[in-house]
Design a protein around this motif. Structure first.
Motif, short mmCIF file in Angstrom:
data_model
loop_
_atom_site.label_atom_id
_atom_site.label_comp_id
_atom_site.label_asym_id
_atom_site.label_seq_id
_atom_site.Cartn_x
_atom_site.Cartn_y
_atom_site.Cartn_z
N VAL A 60 -131.02 -32.20 -1.17
CA VAL A 60 -129.78 -31.46 -0.93
C VAL A 60 -129.11 -32.12 0.26
O VAL A 60 -129.76 -32.42 1.27
CB VAL A 60 -130.06 -29.97 -0.65
N ALA A 61 -127.82 -32.38 0.12
CA ALA A 61 -127.03 -32.92 1.23
C ALA A 61 -125.72 -32.16 1.31
O ALA A 61 -125.26 -31.57 0.33
CB ALA A 61 -126.78 -34.41 1.05
N GLN A 62 -125.13 -32.18 2.48
CA GLN A 62 -123.88 -31.45 2.71
C GLN A 62 -122.66 -32.24 2.24
O GLN A 62 -122.64 -33.47 2.29
CB GLN A 62 -123.72 -31.14 4.19
N VAL A 63 -121.68 -31.50 1.80
CA VAL A 63 -120.37 -32.06 1.45
C VAL A 63 -119.41 -31.55 2.54
O VAL A 63 -118.92 -30.43 2.47
CB VAL A 63 -119.91 -31.60 0.05
N PRO A 64 -119.18 -32.36 3.58
CA PRO A 64 -118.38 -31.91 4.72
C PRO A 64 -117.02 -31.36 4.32
O PRO A 64 -116.31 -31.94 3.50
CB PRO A 64 -118.24 -33.16 5.58
N ASN A 65 -116.70 -30.20 4.89
CA ASN A 65 -115.42 -29.53 4.67
C ASN A 65 -115.14 -29.25 3.19
O ASN A 65 -113.97 -29.15 2.80
CB ASN A 65 -114.27 -30.34 5.27
N ALA A 66 -116.18 -29.16 2.39
CA ALA A 66 -116.06 -28.90 0.94
C ALA A 66 -115.15 -29.93 0.26
O ALA A 66 -114.49 -29.63 -0.72
CB ALA A 66 -115.56 -27.48 0.69
N ASN A 67 -115.12 -31.15 0.78
CA ASN A 67 -114.30 -32.21 0.21
C ASN A 67 -115.10 -32.92 -0.89
O ASN A 67 -115.77 -33.92 -0.64
CB ASN A 67 -113.88 -33.20 1.30
N TRP A 68 -115.00 -32.39 -2.10
CA TRP A 68 -115.78 -32.86 -3.23
C TRP A 68 -115.18 -34.10 -3.89
O TRP A 68 -115.80 -34.70 -4.77
CB TRP A 68 -115.89 -31.76 -4.29
N ALA A 69 -113.99 -34.52 -3.50
CA ALA A 69 -113.25 -35.56 -4.24
C ALA A 69 -114.05 -36.84 -4.41
O ALA A 69 -114.14 -37.38 -5.52
CB ALA A 69 -111.92 -35.85 -3.55
N ALA A 70 -114.63 -37.38 -3.35
CA ALA A 70 -115.36 -38.65 -3.47
C ALA A 70 -116.60 -38.50 -4.34
O ALA A 70 -116.89 -39.38 -5.17
CB ALA A 70 -115.75 -39.17 -2.08
N LEU A 71 -117.33 -37.41 -4.18
CA LEU A 71 -118.53 -37.20 -4.99
C LEU A 71 -118.16 -36.95 -6.45
O LEU A 71 -118.81 -37.47 -7.36
CB LEU A 71 -119.37 -36.05 -4.43
N ASP A 72 -117.11 -36.18 -6.68
CA ASP A 72 -116.64 -35.95 -8.06
C ASP A 72 -116.22 -37.27 -8.71
O ASP A 72 -116.45 -37.48 -9.90
CB ASP A 72 -115.48 -34.97 -8.09
N GLN A 73 -115.63 -38.16 -7.94
CA GLN A 73 -115.23 -39.46 -8.48
C GLN A 73 -116.47 -40.28 -8.83
O GLN A 73 -116.54 -40.88 -9.90
CB GLN A 73 -114.35 -40.21 -7.49
N ARG A 74 -117.45 -40.31 -7.93
CA ARG A 74 -118.70 -41.03 -8.20
C ARG A 74 -119.37 -40.47 -9.45
O ARG A 74 -119.92 -41.22 -10.25
CB ARG A 74 -119.64 -40.91 -7.00
N GLU A 75 -119.34 -39.17 -9.61
CA GLU A 75 -120.02 -38.49 -10.72
C GLU A 75 -119.02 -38.08 -11.81
O GLU A 75 -119.13 -37.01 -12.40
CB GLU A 75 -120.77 -37.27 -10.18
#
Length: 180
Positions: A60-75
């Motif tokens: 489990v890792a944190q997504v700072p400031n709930a900024n999911w954009a980069a992770l959503d792009q990767r996934e």
């Protein structure tokens, strides 16, 4: 944890593939890891499916400031599912291949460069026992393997030591034999 987090169960266990804050070992109950075919590419994707009898290890890792954009792009092939209740902590999501992307047929081999990244992550986070747990708790091993180590196709491939490669190869041979 004040920022939301994600549960990584595949390449996201390899801490060398991202820089999200405060990754730590965790377990997720109610989900099983599985190799799946998609209509996006003719290779297998590692995903999860609900399974009330299963528990998988990951990070489990944190997504700072709930900024999911980069992770959503990767996934991008995946959709987020809220697994906060199963994790017993703050807001946590897991990524699952989007149903619209699932392919009913085709070879779709597992890229060895992808598997190497995943296993290296489990080895560094959970040790050899964690590698064994990964292979034991993952379904879909009847899928062909594409050895692309010399010319990696997987974009986040990592360099493995000869001992790490041997560990992958030994576990893979055992699980493939069981899948026959």
């Amino acid at each position: 944890m004040s920022d939301p987090g994600f549960f990584g169960y595949g390449s996201l266990v390899n801490l060398g593939t991202y820089d999200y804050a405060h990754p730590r070992p965790a377990s997720l109950q109610g989900w099983r890891r599985i190799w799946q075919r998609t209509n996006l590419r003719e290779v297998a994707y590692l995903s999860v499916v609900p399974d009330p009898t299963a528990t998988i290890q990951g990070v489990v890792a944190q997504v700072p400031n709930a900024n999911w954009a980069a992770l959503d792009q990767r996934e991008a092939a995946y959709q987020r599912h809220d697994v906060s209740a199963a994790m017993g902590q703050g807001q946590t999501a897991v990524y699952q291949v989007k149903p619209a992307h699932l392919a009913p047929q085709g070879q779709h081999p597992i890229l060895l460069s992808y598997l190497d990244v995943v296993v290296q992550g489990y080895l560094h986070v959970f040790g050899e026992a964690g590698v064994g747990h990964f292979f034991e708790t993952t379904a879909g091993w009847g899928t062909p393997i594409q050895n692309d180590r010399d010319d990696p196709i997987y974009p986040r491939h990592q360099r493995l030591t000869s001992d790490e490669r041997a560990l992958v190869d030994d576990h893979l041979a055992a699980v493939m034999k069981k899948a026959e």
